[in-house]
Design an enzyme around this catalytic site. Structure first.
Site, PDB file in Angstrom:
ATOM      1  N   GLU B  48       1.011  -1.324  -0.044  1.00 28.15           N
ATOM      2  CA  GLU B  48      -0.013  -0.026  -0.036  1.00 28.15           C
ATOM      3  C   GLU B  48       0.864   1.283   0.187  1.00 28.15           C
ATOM      4  OE1 GLU B  48      -0.439  -2.465   2.063  1.00 28.15           O
ATOM      5  OE2 GLU B  48      -2.672  -3.274   1.673  1.00 28.15           O
ATOM      6  N   PHE B 110     -11.147  -7.473  14.307  1.00 25.84           N
ATOM      7  CA  PHE B 110      -9.895  -7.892  13.254  1.00 25.84           C
ATOM      8  C   PHE B 110      -9.701  -6.822  12.342  1.00 25.84           C
ATOM      9  CE2 PHE B 110      -8.798 -10.270   9.607  1.00 25.84           C
ATOM     10  CZ  PHE B 110      -7.572 -10.724   9.796  1.00 25.84           C
ATOM     11  N   GLN B 111      -8.284  -6.497  12.061  1.00 23.19           N
ATOM     12  CA  GLN B 111      -7.881  -5.645  11.241  1.00 23.19           C
ATOM     13  C   GLN B 111      -8.658  -4.082  11.333  1.00 23.19           C
ATOM     14  OE1 GLN B 111      -8.098  -7.282   7.130  1.00 23.19           O
ATOM     15  NE2 GLN B 111      -6.012  -7.839   7.419  1.00 23.19           N
ATOM     16  N   LYS B 160     -17.529  -0.698   6.982  1.00 25.45           N
ATOM     17  CA  LYS B 160     -18.037  -1.744   5.871  1.00 25.45           C
ATOM     18  C   LYS B 160     -19.779  -1.822   5.852  1.00 25.45           C
ATOM     19  CE  LYS B 160     -17.666  -6.543   4.552  1.00 25.45           C
ATOM     20  NZ  LYS B 160     -16.758  -7.294   3.968  1.00 25.45           N
ATOM     21  N   MET B 468      24.421   9.090   1.589  1.00 27.94           N
ATOM     22  CA  MET B 468      24.240  10.518   2.219  1.00 27.94           C
ATOM     23  C   MET B 468      24.450  10.464   3.885  1.00 27.94           C
ATOM     24  SD  MET B 468      23.762  13.586   1.784  1.00 27.94           S
ATOM     25  CE  MET B 468      22.796  14.100   0.362  1.00 27.94           C
TER      26      MET B 468
HETATM   27  C1  LIG Z   1      12.650   5.719   5.001  1.00 28.59           C
HETATM   28  C2  LIG Z   1      14.086   6.545   5.138  1.00 28.59           C
HETATM   29  N1  LIG Z   1      14.994   5.854   6.103  1.00 28.59           N
HETATM   30  C3  LIG Z   1      15.869   6.526   6.250  1.00 28.59           C
HETATM   31  C4  LIG Z   1      16.315   7.623   5.897  1.00 28.59           C
HETATM   32  C5  LIG Z   1      17.616   8.422   6.185  1.00 28.59           C
HETATM   33  N2  LIG Z   1      18.431   8.398   5.079  1.00 28.59           N
HETATM   34  C6  LIG Z   1      18.448   9.677   4.202  1.00 28.59           C
HETATM   35  S1  LIG Z   1      19.682   9.439   2.932  1.00 28.59           S
HETATM   36  C7  LIG Z   1      20.104   8.029   3.373  1.00 28.59           C
HETATM   37  C8  LIG Z   1      20.890   6.969   2.396  1.00 28.59           C
HETATM   38  C9  LIG Z   1      20.232   6.671   0.973  1.00 28.59           C
HETATM   39  O1  LIG Z   1      21.181   5.935   0.649  1.00 28.59           O
HETATM   40  P1  LIG Z   1      21.086   5.459  -0.826  1.00 28.59           P
HETATM   41  O2  LIG Z   1      19.683   5.157  -1.132  1.00 28.59           O
HETATM   42  O3  LIG Z   1      21.837   4.125  -1.207  1.00 28.59           O
HETATM   43  O4  LIG Z   1      21.587   6.750  -1.654  1.00 28.59           O
HETATM   44  P2  LIG Z   1      22.723   7.369  -1.791  1.00 28.59           P
HETATM   45  O5  LIG Z   1      22.989   8.439  -0.586  1.00 28.59           O
HETATM   46  O6  LIG Z   1      24.031   6.452  -1.761  1.00 28.59           O
HETATM   47  O7  LIG Z   1      22.877   8.026  -3.024  1.00 28.59           O
HETATM   48  C10 LIG Z   1      19.172   7.413   4.495  1.00 28.59           C
HETATM   49  C11 LIG Z   1      19.330   6.232   5.215  1.00 28.59           C
HETATM   50  C12 LIG Z   1      15.419   8.189   4.879  1.00 28.59           C
HETATM   51  N3  LIG Z   1      15.638   9.389   4.304  1.00 28.59           N
HETATM   52  N4  LIG Z   1      14.401   7.433   4.366  1.00 28.59           N
END
Ligand SMILES: Cc1ncc(C[n+]2csc(CCOP(=O)(O)OP(=O)(O)O)c2C)c(N)n1
Lengths: 158, 572
Positions: B48, B110-111, B160, B468
């Site tokens: 979803e 449920f749900q 529902k 990042m």
């Molecule tokens: C759902 C979610 N969890 C954690 C983060 C924290 N976060 C920001 S950037 C990042 C790394 C992203 O890694 P990747 O997709 O490999 O991209 P890159 O930075 O290597 O280009 C994370 C874990 C986020 N933005 N979203």
């Protein structure tokens, strides 16, 4: 600085949760809260006392205004308004202090609304300060139960 | 008499819904019974969250309201991230969830999940429908609220029994909500004041956000900037609102903004925010933001004004209305000194990267995507370094061509959003630029693209890191890569895994193939262009994994909470 915020909202389930959630979700406490229908039964008035600095409260007011179910929001801060609270205090009494409590109540224009052998229930309407004062003086007698309505307010202009 | 479900089907049609994204379950079986014969397209997702991001991507690419449909309980809770993502970025969306029968609400049935309670802070508005008589009105209101004012997601939770109940109620002819009256026009006196300020300014700067795109004001903005020779910088979500190929474009500002845009912000004497909200990733240290500037702000949302930065000239109104009224009042000005100064900075400080032909640089891949698509694609992104490089090395010239989760920064957004965008814009090439971390969130939705022959291209810049976060650890946390190493070899002690490490984990080529898409891998720089060409020429979805240099940083960078002048250009 305490702000008295008054909101006219749709009289619907969930609306109070939305308003309160908006404030608590930003980490602000609500000192007092009062909700009741207005003269139009499809709307309710929520009156809240929220401590916080002016800029923050301006933002809160704007955010409240954005809620679809909120029809009107007003922050009374810095304006002329009339505000009141209702207090019910059940005070411990003995033969010794009973008349003193009654006297104190009459000095504050408060009423005794319930008389029992070991207690008197004092009802008082006043500003928060007046209610606080009265309570301070009653406290030495021993307060068994206390209930305050929270502030309600109306503006004084027009 | 109509049933609740019939009201819903009619309501969706009246709202102009062409596509619904969703996944069924017990509490929406009655809805799916009628959906079986519905005149609009239904796209069955695999999670979803995917449905919400698809509806979101569809909305961002087309400007129409995206629509998704899920079951109660887990189906509904799976939409929370997608709703929050749309809410932060002001994307119009209507999400319909089934609910357990009214008499069972509150019984831990449920749900059952209190989804209106859960989503209250992450939606523009939501409804729990208690009475079928209200349903036609609620559906019409939901679409109206989602699309007007500052747009946003609206959730309708339908028990529902309400779906099955009958009513004579009709869709209202006109929608009137007494607590909701978005002001579109903009006050003439404020507009005149702004025009005067623009005419007087020697060093003006337009700071442009997504408000320009959602109000459809890109043409008006461009006309204004060109007439009065106003330089333009955009936020991440404002990309595409002004052609970045125009010399007046200073590109993006903020934490990973261009040097010119950030210098210009700090030096301008008039800063006009056009549908941008002074986000902390834009302003840096607030007390030092645009210190010499009078600040003007055009925004449909009064609560956005003076939220973080004190505004001298507020104009509350729809950006397009306001710009239209502003244009004739603004005088033509050469502004030679200011523009030539900006031009010198632009020349001196372009976005750059290592040109060593022996290295497969991540930025190079984006450079080539830009060249091969001639800047004419819709680019979706995930979240991370690749997202910033997608902003730096691709030049956006059209609104609704850059689709990215800005406010919430949701990894796993890009692929489903790209699919949604492709559903809405079948005439366009849609490319999702991903990192290998983000690509593992919601990859399951690739089958949707394959099934529906939506030829999205996923380009994964695989650095085997949560890049990042690794960059922040390198710059601000002593280079201790805690839980950011996706490869097996160089992990910290407490994250070691037993046994020999496989070379690629996961193998995205095989992943793509397992989902029925074309899978490609580029390991060397010279393989990038042929692989991209192959992916773009392929008439179905394709995944290209590029094994890029692993420890590359996004520069320039303004550290969180620092002034925009404190840009770091390298880890010298
Ligand atoms: C759902 C979610 N969890 C954690 C983060 C924290 N976060 C920001 S950037 C990042 C790394 C992203 O890694 P990747 O997709 O490999 O991209 P890159 O930075 O290597 O280009 C994370 C874990 C986020 N933005 N979203």
């Amino acid at each position: 600085m305490k702000h008295i915020i008054s909101a006219v909202v749709e009289n619907q389930p969930g609306v109070l949760a939305r308003v309160v959630g908006l404030i608590s979700g930003r980490g602000y406490n609500i000192d007092s809260l009062n909700v009741a229908p207005t003269n139009d039964p499809t709307t309710s008035r929520i009156t809240m006392v929220v401590p916080g600095d002016d800029r923050v409260l301006e933002q809160v007011t704007k955010q409240l205004n954005k809620l679809v179910d909120v029809i009107k929001v007003h922050d009374f801060t810095g304006e002329k308004f009339t505000d009141r609270e209702l207090m019910l205090a059940k005070v411990m009494t003995t033969a010794k202090n009973r008349s003193a409590v009654i006297e104190l109540a009459s000095l504050f224009n408060a009423r005794i609304v319930c008389v029992q052998s070991k207690s008197l229930t004092v009802q008082m309407v006043g500003t928060t300060d007046e209610v606080d004062n009265m309570l301070e003086l009653l406290r030495s007698n021993g307060i068994l139960e206390l209930s305050r309505s929270g502030v309600i307010a109306v503006g004084r202009l027009d | 008499m109509r049933t609740g479900v019939e009201c819903l089907m009619d309501g969706l049609q009246q709202a102009g819904v062409e596509t619904v994204f969703g996944l069924p379950g017990g509490s929406v079986l009655d809805i799916f019974k009628d959906l079986y014969h519905a005149p609009f397209e239904f796209i069955l997702v695999r999670h979803e969250q995917g449905a919400t991001h698809m509806a979101d991507g569809y909305a961002r690419a087309t400007g129409k309201v995206g629509c998704c449909l899920v079951t109660s309980g887990p189906g509904a809770t799976n939409t929370v991230t997608g709703l929050a993502t749309a809410n932060m970025d002001s994307v119009p969306m209507v999400c319909i969830s089934g609910q357990v029968p009214s008499n069972m609400i509150g019984n831990d049935a449920f749900q059952e999940a209190d989804i209106t309670g859960i989503t209250r802070p992450v939606t523009k508005h939501n409804y729990l429908v208690r009475n079928v008589d209200d349903l036609p009105r609620i559906i019409a209101e939901a679409f109206y609220i989602a699309a007007t004012g500052r747009p946003g997601p609206v959730l309708i939770d339908i028990p529902k029994d309400v779906q099955r109940a009958s009513t004579n109620a009709l869709t209202p002819q006109e929608i009137k909500i007494r607590g909701y009256n978005p002001n579109t026009a903009g006050h003439p006196r404020q507009i005149a004041k702004l025009a005067e300020a623009l005419n007087r300014a020697e060093k003006p700067l337009l700071y442009v956000g997504a408000g320009v795109i959602c109000s459809g004001a890109a043409a008006e903005l461009t006309a204004l900037a060109r007439k009065a020779r106003l330089p333009v910088t955009t936020t991440l979500l404002g990309l595409g609102s002004f052609p970045e190929t125009d010399p007046l474009s200073l590109r993006m500002l903020g934490m990973h903004g261009s040097v010119t845009a950030n210098y210009a912000t700090q030096e301008c004497d008039l800063l006009v925010s056009v549908g941008a909200r002074f986000d902390d990733r834009v302003t840096g240290k607030l007390s030092e933001f645009a210190p010499h500037a009078t600040i003007a702000h055009i925004d449909i949302d009064p609560s956005a004004i003076s939220k973080s930065v004190a505004v001298d000239i507020p104009v509350v109104g729809d950006v397009r209305h306001v710009l239209t009224a502003l244009l004739p009042l603004v005088e033509e000005r050469p502004r030679e000194a200011w523009l030539s100064k900006l031009g010198q900075w632009q020349e001196k400080y372009p976005f750059t990267y290592d040109q060593d032909p022996g290295k497969l640089m991540p930025q190079y891949v984006i450079d080539k995507i830009y060249e091969l698509t001639r800047g004419d694609a819709i680019i979706a992104t995930e979240v991370g370094q690749h997202q910033m490089w997608a902003a730096h090395f691709y030049k956006y010239t059209q609104p609704r061509t850059f689709i990215s989760s800005g406010g919430l920064g949701t990894m796993g957004f890009g692929l489903p959003a790209a699919i949604g965008a492709q559903v809405g814009r079948r005439d366009k090439m849609v490319v999702d630029i991903a990192g290998d971390g983000s690509a593992q969130m919601n990859f399951q939705e690739l089958v949707v693209a394959v099934e529906h022959q939506l030829p999205v291209k996923v380009v994964i810049l695989n650095n085997s890191y949560l890049g990042m976060v690794r960059q922040w650890q390198e710059m601000f946390y002593k280079g201790e890569y805690s839980a950011t190493v996706l490869g097996q070899a160089d992990r910290p002690q407490n994250e070691r895994v037993p046994g020999a490490a496989p070379h690629y984990l996961p193998d995205f080529v095989k992943m793509a193939e397992a989902h029925g898409a074309l899978g490609l891998r580029a390991v060397k720089r010279e393989e990038v262009v042929p692989s991209l060409e192959k992916a773009f020429a392929w008439n179905g979805p394709a995944v290209l994994e590029c094994m890029v240099e692993r420890e590359v940083n996004v520069y320039p960078m303004v550290p969180a909470g620092a002034s925009l002048l404190e840009m770091i250009h390298s880890m010298a």
